[in-house]
Design a protein around this motif. Structure first.
Motif, PDB file in Angstrom:
ATOM      1  N   LYS A   1      -2.525   5.271  -8.772  1.00  0.00           N
ATOM      2  CA  LYS A   1      -3.529   4.994  -7.737  1.00  0.00           C
ATOM      3  C   LYS A   1      -3.571   6.105  -6.685  1.00  0.00           C
TER       4      LYS A   1
ATOM      5  N   CYS B   1      -0.497   5.228  -3.825  1.00  0.00           N
ATOM      6  CA  CYS B   1       0.814   4.688  -4.204  1.00  0.00           C
ATOM      7  C   CYS B   1       1.074   5.031  -5.660  1.00  0.00           C
TER       8      CYS B   1
ATOM      9  N   CYS C   1       1.416   2.975  -8.200  1.00  0.00           N
ATOM     10  CA  CYS C   1       1.017   1.956  -9.180  1.00  0.00           C
ATOM     11  C   CYS C   1       0.120   2.551 -10.252  1.00  0.00           C
TER      12      CYS C   1
ATOM     13  N   VAL D   1       0.567  -3.657  -8.808  1.00  0.00           N
ATOM     14  CA  VAL D   1       0.453  -3.759  -7.349  1.00  0.00           C
ATOM     15  C   VAL D   1       1.804  -3.483  -6.692  1.00  0.00           C
ATOM     16  N   CYS D   2       1.752  -3.069  -5.421  1.00  0.00           N
ATOM     17  CA  CYS D   2       2.964  -2.828  -4.650  1.00  0.00           C
ATOM     18  C   CYS D   2       2.637  -3.052  -3.173  1.00  0.00           C
TER      19      CYS D   2
ATOM     20  N   CYS E   1      -0.531  -0.874  -1.878  1.00  0.00           N
ATOM     21  CA  CYS E   1      -1.913  -1.234  -2.227  1.00  0.00           C
ATOM     22  C   CYS E   1      -2.224  -2.699  -1.913  1.00  0.00           C
TER      23      CYS E   1
HETATM   24 ZN    ZN Z   1       0.461   0.127  -5.332  1.00  0.00          ZN
END
Ligand code: ZN
Ligand code: ADP
Ligand code: MG
Length: 475
Positions: A18, A21, A23, A35-36, A39
């Motif tokens: 992304k 980040c 991901c 996801v993290c 994001c």
């Molecule tokens: Zn992320």
């Protein structure tokens, strides 16, 4: 009436991860698995710009002949919506990657239009809302995907022109390998702005149309909207500045929101990220990533290879096909022959097997080999077609299949004379009438000899030897 169309196009850039980040940026994964905290917009997290996304962004802007920003700045665009977990989107505003560009677009009818590019900027995508019954679900996998937004000036006039623009634009980004540009999967999206006015009066009040997920819908929606606006003006009404949605079931546009509800995004520079200043090495890489674009390639193919416009158009529709074509030509096969095989027999076989050229057993090397066998008269036309089918079925080299199945043409004079003698002995009366000038019987007998050779006799050599044979027999 005059009409004016400007497009805002979003493309997903083909990065591994992304925009801010680590991901994974991938379509079709289980919801909410990529996801993290970054994001998902958790407080206290810090975005880090993805260098590959910046690079691809500059590659696109350069290909669109934009002035490249020596210092590009990310900014916060503030608004609230459930698919936007931070309540702001990180985008670019005052200092986009590129501005004041243009692209030359072939239009239906032959005109090549210069469409100006207002700007090209990088931003993050939002998540995806899924409305199911009385529930609304959200998938944040897409949140933070790198998006490039390209804004054109209102240089297009009709739905057909907008459609042609999108098809051309899609080819360009695929040639650059920056995005797969797939509108059905949402990796290329388009909002269309349109206004009409009395001739000579300049731009009218614009209406924006959203929810257009194919270039065909873009065409239909714009043509509908142009007619609607003309109708309003002709009746003395005024156009309201508003956003409308394309309703694909009813084939019309409907009001989504009016200008009074427009957002004030209160842009300001993203304080958590420094501006990006490309250095000479980076810019050199951007330059190196540029490639010959479809329109140029087409002109070159017509010029250098002396093939028709239609053939060239077929070949340049995909960069893979164009490169494949040139690879076979490099092997030493005549360009027109390669082009006609690609658009003819090979295409037919691809359709039959549900394949595209890049996934087919007929590699450029194999097609080159097949056409060389044909050129060297080791096989003739019919056998070549058959051999092509076998390459698709068996996924092996044509020369190996030819040898194994004994498909090679028979050119050996003694063997050919043997066939002629055998058949002539069977049909003495026919030989007699041929000597007396019966052309139909001649065709019949040649057919018989061909049959005897299982279709493998070299046709011209056989004709020649048959003539020799006839002149030797006494009537
Ligand atoms: Zn992320
Ligand atoms: P906004 O401020 O509403 O975002 P912009 O001026 O940034 O509007 O333009 C957005 C898009 O709308 C651009 O693609 C532009 O070419 C197009 N556009 C702007 N004004 C008009 C108009 N009067 N008629 C048709 N298209 C327009
Ligand atoms: Mg704008």
């Amino acid at each position: 009436m005059e009409s004016f169309i400007g497009l805002e196009i979003h493309i997903h850039l083909a990065t591994e991860t992304k925009l801010f980040c680590g991901c994974r940026a991938r379509f079709g994964d289980e919801p909410n698995t990529n996801v993290c905290p970054v994001c998902l917009g958790y407080p206290g997290t810090l975005p880090v710009a993805n260098q590959q996304a910046l690079f691809l962004g500059y590659v696109v802007a350069r290909a669109l002949n934009c002035e490249l920003s020596p210092r590009t700045v990310f900014e916060r665009k503030n608004y609230f919506y459930p698919d936007l977990p931070k309540n702001y989107q990180i985008s670019q505003y005052e200092h986009p990657i590129g501005r004041n560009g243009f692209i030359m677009v072939p239009l239906p009818g032959g005109e090549v239009r210069k469409v100006r590019i207002h700007d090209a900027h990088l931003e993050e995508d939002a998540g995806k809302m899924i409305h199911a019954g009385d529930m609304s679900l959200i998938d944040y996998n897409r949140a933070g995907y790198p998006l490039m937004e390209i804004v054109t000036e209102p240089d297009l006039k009709t739905g057909e022109e907008a459609e042609a623009f999108l098809i051309h634009f899609q080819r360009v980004i695929r040639y650059l390998k920056v995005s797969d540009g797939n509108m059905e999967e949402g990796s290329m999206r388009c909002d269309a702005n349109v206004s009409v006015n009395f001739p000579g009066k300049g731009l009218g009040t614009k209406v924006e149309i959203k929810n257009l997920n194919s270039s065909r819908f873009v065409k239909k929606a714009l043509n509908f909207e142009i007619q609607r606006q003309i109708g309003v003006l002709k009746q003395g009404g005024t156009i309201r500045q508003e956003t409308r949605l394309w309703n694909e079931n009813r084939d019309l546009t409907e009001v989504m929101r009016t200008k009074e509800m427009a957002n004030d995004y209160r842009y300001f520079p993203e304080p958590d990220m420094p501006p990006f200043e490309p250095d000479p090495v980076f810019l050199e890489k951007v330059e190196k990533a540029q490639t010959e674009l479809p329109d140029r390639k087409k002109a070159r193919f017509v010029n250098d290879y002396r093939i028709s416009e239609e053939s060239a158009e077929f070949l340049i529709a995909s960069r893979y096909v164009a490169d494949y074509f040139e690879e076979v030509v490099q092997i030493g096969i005549e360009p027109a022959l390669v082009a006609s095989w690609l658009s003819g027999d090979v295409q037919k076989l691809l359709n039959r097997h549900g394949l595209t050229l890049d996934t087919s057993p007929m590699s450029a090397r194999r097609l080159g080999q097949l056409l060389r066998l044909l050129n060297e008269e080791r096989i003739h036309g019919k056998i070549a077609k058959k051999l092509a089918e076998l390459v698709f079925e068996e996924d092996r080299d044509p020369e190996i299949i030819m040898r194994e199945k004994g498909l090679e043409q028979i050119v050996d004079f003694d063997v050919l004379r043997g066939f002629i003698k055998n058949v002539a002995d069977e049909y003495p009366a026919v030989i007699h009438s041929i000597k007396n000038g019966d052309e139909r019987q001649r065709g019949f007998l040649i057919g018989k000899i061909m049959e005897k050779s299982q279709g493998r006799a070299h046709p011209q050599k056989l004709q020649k030897l048959f003539d020799d044979f006839l002149s030797e027999v006494t009537a």
